[in-house]
Write an enzyme that holds these catalytic residues in place. Structure first.
Site, PDB file in Angstrom:
ATOM      1  N   ASN A  93      -3.278  34.543  30.550  1.00 57.24           N
ATOM      2  CA  ASN A  93      -4.556  34.208  30.233  1.00 57.24           C
ATOM      3  C   ASN A  93      -4.808  32.748  30.397  1.00 57.24           C
ATOM      4  OD1 ASN A  93      -7.215  34.128  29.427  1.00 57.24           O
ATOM      5  ND2 ASN A  93      -7.147  34.824  27.613  1.00 57.24           N
ATOM      6  N   TRP A  94      -5.280  32.246  31.398  1.00 58.43           N
ATOM      7  CA  TRP A  94      -5.502  31.181  31.658  1.00 58.43           C
ATOM      8  C   TRP A  94      -6.822  30.532  30.833  1.00 58.43           C
ATOM      9  CZ3 TRP A  94      -4.616  30.067  37.808  1.00 58.43           C
ATOM     10  CH2 TRP A  94      -3.373  30.352  38.071  1.00 58.43           C
ATOM     11  N   LYS A  95      -7.504  31.409  30.478  1.00 49.07           N
ATOM     12  CA  LYS A  95      -8.497  30.992  29.921  1.00 49.07           C
ATOM     13  C   LYS A  95      -9.634  30.011  30.654  1.00 49.07           C
ATOM     14  CE  LYS A  95      -6.443  31.446  25.541  1.00 49.07           C
ATOM     15  NZ  LYS A  95      -6.485  31.452  24.206  1.00 49.07           N
ATOM     16  N   HIS A 137     -11.495  40.005  24.305  1.00 46.87           N
ATOM     17  CA  HIS A 137     -10.521  38.923  23.771  1.00 46.87           C
ATOM     18  C   HIS A 137     -11.596  38.345  22.460  1.00 46.87           C
ATOM     19  CE1 HIS A 137      -8.784  35.038  23.465  1.00 46.87           C
ATOM     20  NE2 HIS A 137      -7.650  35.623  24.221  1.00 46.87           N
ATOM     21  N   GLU A 165     -12.016  35.428  21.779  1.00 49.15           N
ATOM     22  CA  GLU A 165     -12.930  34.308  21.964  1.00 49.15           C
ATOM     23  C   GLU A 165     -14.338  34.811  22.677  1.00 49.15           C
ATOM     24  OE1 GLU A 165     -10.042  32.041  24.547  1.00 49.15           O
ATOM     25  OE2 GLU A 165      -8.850  31.844  22.549  1.00 49.15           O
ATOM     26  N   GLU A 222      -3.966  40.938  19.203  1.00 44.97           N
ATOM     27  CA  GLU A 222      -3.967  39.625  19.019  1.00 44.97           C
ATOM     28  C   GLU A 222      -4.452  39.188  17.797  1.00 44.97           C
ATOM     29  OE1 GLU A 222      -3.729  37.581  23.255  1.00 44.97           O
ATOM     30  OE2 GLU A 222      -5.879  38.021  22.765  1.00 44.97           O
ATOM     31  N   GLY A 267      -3.434  30.346  19.825  1.00 40.57           N
ATOM     32  CA  GLY A 267      -3.795  28.966  20.084  1.00 40.57           C
ATOM     33  C   GLY A 267      -3.298  28.014  18.971  1.00 40.57           C
ATOM     34  N   SER A 283       0.207  32.755  20.197  1.00 38.12           N
ATOM     35  CA  SER A 283       1.289  31.777  20.270  1.00 38.12           C
ATOM     36  C   SER A 283       2.450  32.408  20.533  1.00 38.12           C
ATOM     37  CB  SER A 283       1.416  31.155  18.852  1.00 38.12           C
ATOM     38  OG  SER A 283      -0.081  30.504  18.626  1.00 38.12           O
TER      39      SER A 283
HETATM   40  C1  PEP Z   1      -4.652  34.280  24.587  1.00 35.19           C
HETATM   41  O1  PEP Z   1      -5.752  33.943  24.218  1.00 35.19           O
HETATM   42  O2  PEP Z   1      -4.861  35.660  24.436  1.00 35.19           O
HETATM   43  C2  PEP Z   1      -3.490  33.927  23.541  1.00 35.19           C
HETATM   44  C3  PEP Z   1      -2.459  34.667  23.203  1.00 35.19           C
HETATM   45  O3  PEP Z   1      -3.476  32.418  23.629  1.00 35.19           O
HETATM   46  P1  PEP Z   1      -2.314  31.781  22.777  1.00 35.19           P
HETATM   47  O4  PEP Z   1      -0.949  32.265  23.589  1.00 35.19           O
HETATM   48  O5  PEP Z   1      -2.243  30.314  23.269  1.00 35.19           O
HETATM   49  O6  PEP Z   1      -2.097  31.961  21.445  1.00 35.19           O
END
Ligand code: PEP
Length: 255
Positions: A9-11, A97, A99, A169, A175, A215
């Site tokens: 997931n490049w966001k 997600h 976010e 998640e 993050g 993470s």
């Molecule tokens: C995500 O946003 O889906 C995610 C898992 O981010 P990160 O790996 O940076 O925690």
């Protein structure tokens, strides 16, 4: 045997040029994949056609969008429909997600509409769920995550569930550099599978891939993916570096 997936997931990161270079570096180091061991890359909308054409010859590396519209077409300025995504070579859509839920106030009814849009346009869905820290601290994470699934996936048919991948998640791990322990991940993934079994039966529950996100990185992927109910990962920060992402893909292949 259940399908395993590592998804990037490049966001909202990377220019078109940077995205192109990252995909080039990933495919240059890509190990052998197959129907049951797949990679998904979810860049921003702007990158999608470029990424899709770069990955055209790689059967087991799929392009995903990070979102889609709730509606099919029409006067919805700034939105991108599932049909448009499908026509751009997109295979999968990430929906729910944290976010999107938090910053864009996406509620369960909207998420369900998006899921239907993606499925109606023959795309796979990576459905994200996970609890915030106060819920975990209160020991209520199981019922919270079950509630997210009941409000959305429980409205689908057994047949539609064939195109669903779940990503657990925990919001406190996204993050933040703070990862769920392998025990915490395994316990929640087993719980999610039992929730799916309650509604859809054992076959669907056993078949549905459940990815871990939060993470996950090149250092901890082997331990997380070794858990019996963890079927790969949804990777944010660590997916922006080819070396780290390839290490995580290899961890999935070893698991
Ligand atoms: C995500 O946003 O889906 C995610 C898992 O981010 P990160 O790996 O940076 O925690």
């Amino acid at each position: 045997m259940r399908k395993k997936i590592v998804a990037a997931n490049w966001k909202m990161n990377l220019s078109l040029e940077e995205g192109k270079s990252l995909v080039e570096a990933i495919v240059a180091g890509l190990p052998e994949l197959n129907e049951m061991r797949q990679v998904v890359i979810a860049p921003s909308f702007v990158h999608l056609t470029q990424t899709a054409s770069q990955l055209d010859e790689y059967d087991h590396v799929q392009v995903a969008a990070q979102n889609c519209a709730t509606e099919s077409s029409g006067a919805y300025t700034g939105e991108v429909s599932a049909a448009m995504l499908q026509s751009a070579g997109v295979h999968t859509v990430i929906i729910g997600h944290s976010e999107r839920r938090e910053y864009f106030h996406e509620a369960d009814d909207q998420l369900l509409k998006k899921i239907h849009q993606a499925l109606n346009n023959n795309m796979q869905v990576i459905f994200c769920c996970g609890e915030p820290l106060p819920v975990r601290d209160a020991g209520k994470e199981n019922e919270y995550v079950a509630g997210q699934i009941e409000a959305t996936l429980f409205q689908l048919t057994d047949d539609q569930m064939k195109h669903i991948v779940v990503a657990y998640e925990p919001i406190w791990a996204i993050g933040t550099g703070r990862t769920a322990s392998a025990q915490q991940a395994q316990a929640m993934h087993a719980h999610i599978r039992s929730v799916l079994e309650r509604k859809f039966g054992a076959d669907t529950a056993q078949r549905t891939p459940i990815l871990y996100g939060g993470s996950c990185n090149a250092q901890n992927a082997v331990e997380l993916f070794a858990c019996g109910d963890v079927d790969g990962g949804l990777i944010g920060g660590a997916s922006l570096k080819a070396d780290a992402f390839l290490t995580i893909i290899n961890a999935m292949l070893q698991s």
